[in-house]
Design a protein around this motif. Structure first.
Motif, mmCIF file in Angstrom:
data_model
loop_
_atom_site.group_PDB
_atom_site.id
_atom_site.type_symbol
_atom_site.label_atom_id
_atom_site.label_comp_id
_atom_site.label_asym_id
_atom_site.label_seq_id
_atom_site.Cartn_x
_atom_site.Cartn_y
_atom_site.Cartn_z
ATOM 1 N N LEU A 187 -23.311 48.365 5.455
ATOM 2 C CA LEU A 187 -21.993 47.718 5.477
ATOM 3 C C LEU A 187 -21.740 47.074 6.831
ATOM 4 C CD1 LEU A 187 -19.982 50.569 3.736
ATOM 5 C CD2 LEU A 187 -20.484 48.323 2.761
ATOM 6 N N LYS A 188 -22.330 47.658 7.857
ATOM 7 C CA LYS A 188 -22.187 47.124 9.207
ATOM 8 C C LYS A 188 -23.388 47.521 10.035
ATOM 9 C CE LYS A 188 -19.912 47.641 13.578
ATOM 10 N NZ LYS A 188 -18.691 48.029 14.295
ATOM 11 N N LEU A 189 -23.893 46.590 10.798
ATOM 12 C CA LEU A 189 -24.948 46.894 11.749
ATOM 13 C C LEU A 189 -24.478 46.411 13.115
ATOM 14 C CD1 LEU A 189 -27.763 47.847 12.467
ATOM 15 C CD2 LEU A 189 -28.649 45.619 11.783
ATOM 16 N N THR A 247 -21.005 57.525 1.953
ATOM 17 C CA THR A 247 -20.951 56.609 3.093
ATOM 18 C C THR A 247 -21.396 57.403 4.313
ATOM 19 O OG1 THR A 247 -18.613 57.093 3.498
ATOM 20 C CG2 THR A 247 -19.102 55.156 2.179
ATOM 21 N N ALA A 278 -32.263 57.473 16.267
ATOM 22 C CA ALA A 278 -30.983 57.246 15.597
ATOM 23 C C ALA A 278 -30.566 58.545 14.894
ATOM 24 C CB ALA A 278 -31.104 56.115 14.589
ATOM 25 N N VAL A 279 -29.301 58.899 15.021
ATOM 26 C CA VAL A 279 -28.836 60.150 14.423
ATOM 27 C C VAL A 279 -27.575 59.896 13.594
ATOM 28 C CG1 VAL A 279 -29.797 61.680 16.178
ATOM 29 C CG2 VAL A 279 -27.516 60.723 16.505
ATOM 30 N N THR A 280 -27.446 60.664 12.526
ATOM 31 C CA THR A 280 -26.240 60.609 11.704
ATOM 32 C C THR A 280 -25.077 61.197 12.486
ATOM 33 O OG1 THR A 280 -27.714 61.160 9.878
ATOM 34 C CG2 THR A 280 -25.368 61.149 9.401
ATOM 35 N N THR A 281 -23.947 60.486 12.488
ATOM 36 C CA THR A 281 -22.757 61.069 13.111
ATOM 37 C C THR A 281 -21.740 61.504 12.071
ATOM 38 O OG1 THR A 281 -21.733 58.889 13.348
ATOM 39 C CG2 THR A 281 -23.031 59.707 15.211
ATOM 40 N N ASN A 282 -21.702 60.817 10.932
ATOM 41 C CA ASN A 282 -20.742 61.170 9.876
ATOM 42 C C ASN A 282 -21.373 60.887 8.515
ATOM 43 O OD1 ASN A 282 -18.485 59.796 7.893
ATOM 44 N ND2 ASN A 282 -17.707 61.603 8.911
ATOM 45 N N ARG A 310 -24.058 49.809 18.517
ATOM 46 C CA ARG A 310 -24.029 51.244 18.727
ATOM 47 C C ARG A 310 -23.952 52.046 17.430
ATOM 48 N NH1 ARG A 310 -20.189 52.644 23.706
ATOM 49 N NH2 ARG A 310 -18.604 52.742 22.075
ATOM 50 N N LEU A 311 -23.348 51.447 16.400
ATOM 51 C CA LEU A 311 -23.149 52.167 15.147
ATOM 52 C C LEU A 311 -23.604 51.331 13.963
ATOM 53 C CD1 LEU A 311 -19.547 53.656 15.600
ATOM 54 C CD2 LEU A 311 -21.708 54.865 15.867
ATOM 55 N N ARG A 328 -15.082 45.952 11.121
ATOM 56 C CA ARG A 328 -14.949 44.741 11.932
ATOM 57 C C ARG A 328 -13.472 44.451 12.149
ATOM 58 N NH1 ARG A 328 -18.482 44.250 8.040
ATOM 59 N NH2 ARG A 328 -20.634 43.825 8.664
ATOM 60 N N VAL A 381 -23.149 51.495 9.672
ATOM 61 C CA VAL A 381 -22.450 52.149 8.570
ATOM 62 C C VAL A 381 -23.026 51.621 7.267
ATOM 63 C CG1 VAL A 381 -20.201 52.575 7.494
ATOM 64 C CG2 VAL A 381 -20.348 52.236 9.969
ATOM 65 N N SER A 416 -25.600 56.642 14.695
ATOM 66 C CA SER A 416 -25.479 56.197 16.078
ATOM 67 C C SER A 416 -26.848 55.692 16.534
ATOM 68 C CB SER A 416 -25.019 57.364 16.950
ATOM 69 O OG SER A 416 -24.945 56.976 18.298
ATOM 70 N N ILE A 417 -26.857 54.477 17.091
ATOM 71 C CA ILE A 417 -28.100 53.841 17.514
ATOM 72 C C ILE A 417 -28.235 53.993 19.020
ATOM 73 C CG2 ILE A 417 -29.335 51.627 17.599
ATOM 74 C CD1 ILE A 417 -27.551 50.768 15.193
ATOM 75 N N PRO A 418 -29.350 54.540 19.494
ATOM 76 C CA PRO A 418 -29.470 54.775 20.944
ATOM 77 C C PRO A 418 -29.576 53.455 21.714
ATOM 78 C CG PRO A 418 -31.550 55.227 19.844
ATOM 79 C CD PRO A 418 -30.552 54.943 18.759
ATOM 80 N N ILE A 423 -18.863 65.474 6.638
ATOM 81 C CA ILE A 423 -19.419 66.191 7.784
ATOM 82 C C ILE A 423 -19.478 65.279 9.000
ATOM 83 C CG2 ILE A 423 -21.820 65.725 7.059
ATOM 84 C CD1 ILE A 423 -22.510 68.539 8.275
#
Lengths: 142, 142, 142, 142
Positions: free
Chosen positions: D108-110, D134, D82-86, D113-114, C93, D116, D138-140, A89
Motif C-alpha cells: 500500500l505504501k513503500l 495489514t 527489515a522487521v515487522t513493527t505492526n 523508513r516504512l 500519504r 505498509v 520498518s526498513i533499515p 500486535i
C-alpha cells in the motif's frame, strides 16, 4: 472482583485434552489465571528464533493468542469453540535469546458475544515488553 | 525514571500555538504529563454524542490520537512534525452522556524513529474503559 | 452477486433521519452503494486540515467508519444499532488541501453477528490511497 | 509500473540462505512477485490445523508476515534486517482442511523508513478470503 471459573490445574487439564498440539504442557506453562488476568511462560527454545537471534514474530503472536484464550477460559469456563476474530500486535524490542518468553494477559471487556483483552509479551525478567497485543474473541451462543 | 522534556504549562502553550483548531484549551485540558504517561480530559458536550446518546467513535479516536501526541511531546520535547502512522481502537462500552471523557496514555516504546503507546478512554470516574487504543507515531529526523 | 437492500436514495433518507449530526447530506455524499461496496465523497473544507495543511487523522477515521456503516446498511437494510467494535487505520500519504476525500469501502465478511470490511481513503482523483482502514461492526440480534 | 528488484528465483535463493528455518522451499513456494504484489502458497499439512479441523491462527499470521516480507524484498532488493513493527489480522472464515493456503500480498505504501501492505489469505481456490492482514515493516537505513 472477578472469580475464576477454572483454576490453573483445571485449565491445564482442559487444554491438554482439547489442544494437544498447542499445549503439551511441556514448553508452555500457566503461572497464574484468575478470571481477569493470566500469566503464561514459554520455555526458551532455539526454535523460537529468527535470523539475527531474535524471538520470531509468529512465536509471539501464537503465545499471545493462546494467553487470551486462557484468560477467557478462566473467566467463562470450558468453551472449546471460542475463536479469535481480530489480533493486533506491535513489535517493540528484541527478545533476548536464552530467556523464556512470558505473556501477561488482561481482559478489557467480557461481553456476551465478544471478549477483548491485551497481552504484554516479556523477555524473561526484563521489565519492558518486547511486544504488545490486543485481541478479540467471539464467544459462541450457549 | 523518565523525565518530562515539557511540563503541562509548556505543552499547553505549544499546543495552543501549533494546533489551535484541535486545542483551544477550552474543551480539552491536560491533567498531567510526565514523559511516560499523560492524562487528558475532554469536557462533556452534546457534540460528542452519536444517536442513542453514546459518545461517538470519532470523538474517542481523535482524543486518543491527541493524547498519544501529548505524551510523546512530553517525552521528546516540541516536535511539530511527528505523525500518526497506525491507530487501532477497540470500542468496549458505551460512555455515559453528561460525563467528561478522560484519556490515559502510556508510552510502550520510545525509539529514534517510532513511538508506540496505548490509551485507555474512560467515561468520567467509571473504572472500566469505554475504549482502548494503541497507536504508532513516526518521529522525524532531527 | 450481492443485492443491495437499500439503494443510495434510501440510504440518504435513512441517514438524514437517524444521523443528522453526521450526515446532513451537504458535505458527505454517497456516490454508490451496492450491498458489497460503496463510495463516499466528503467535500473539501478547511476544517479537515491539521497544521502543515494535511487532512487530519480524525477526519479520515470518521469518514472511513461512516463508509463501513453505509456499505453494511446497503447489505443488510436499515439497522440503527450496529456499532463499530474495532477500527484499524494506517496513514499512508498526505492528502492534498483543496481536494475532496473519497472513501471506497468493501465488505470482507458479512456474518450474522459481525461484519468486517476495508476502506481505502483517497485524495481526489489521485490513485494512491492516503489511508487504509479495516473495521468490524457488531450486528444486533433481530 | 513497479519493477521488481528481485525475481522469484532470486527471492527463493536469498530466503533459503537467510531464513532456512522459515523457508526451506519445500512447504512454501513463491508463485509470483513483481515489486508491488506477490502470491505465496503453503502446501497443506495437518500441522496447520487447530482443533475442529480449521487452519490455525498462527499458521495464517506467519504466512501473511512472510508474504509481506517477500513483496517488500521484491520491491527493494535483498535487505535482511527489515522487521515487522505492526500486524493486524481479521479472521473471516474457516479454511478447509486439505487445501493449500495462499497469501496474496500487495504494497500500500513503500516509503524510505516504512512499508505498509495488505495480505488476503485464501483457502485453495475458494474466492472469499479466510483472513485479511495489514502489516508495517520498518526498513533499515542503508
Amino acid at each position: 472482583m472477578s472469580t475464576a471459573k477454572m483454576n490453573v490445574a483445571e485449565l491445564e487439564q482442559f487444554l491438554r485434552r482439547e489442544f494437544p498440539q498447542a499445549f503439551s504442557g511441556d514448553d508452555i506453562t500457566i503461572d497464574s489465571a484468575d478470571g481477569a488476568t493470566c500469566l503464561l511462560r514459554q520455555r526458551y527454545s532455539e526454535r523460537m528464533l529468527r535470523p539475527g537471534g531474535t524471538i520470531s514474530g509468529p512465536t509471539l503472536m501464537a503465545l499471545a493468542d493462546f494467553a487470551m484464550y486462557v484468560v477467557l477460559l478462566s473467566a467463562i469456563g470450558p468453551v472449546g469453540l471460542a475463536v479469535t476474530t481480530n489480533l493486533n500486535i506491535n513489535f517493540l524490542r528484541k527478545g533476548e535469546p536464552g530467556r523464556d518468553v512470558l505473556a501477561a494477559a488482561r481482559l478489557l471487556k467480557l461481553g456476551k458475544r465478544l471478549a477483548v483483552g491485551e497481552v504484554s509479551l516479556l523477555s524473561g525478567s526484563a521489565p519492558d515488553p518486547i511486544a504488545h497485543v490486543t485481541a478479540t474473541y467471539s464467544i459462541p451462543n450457549k
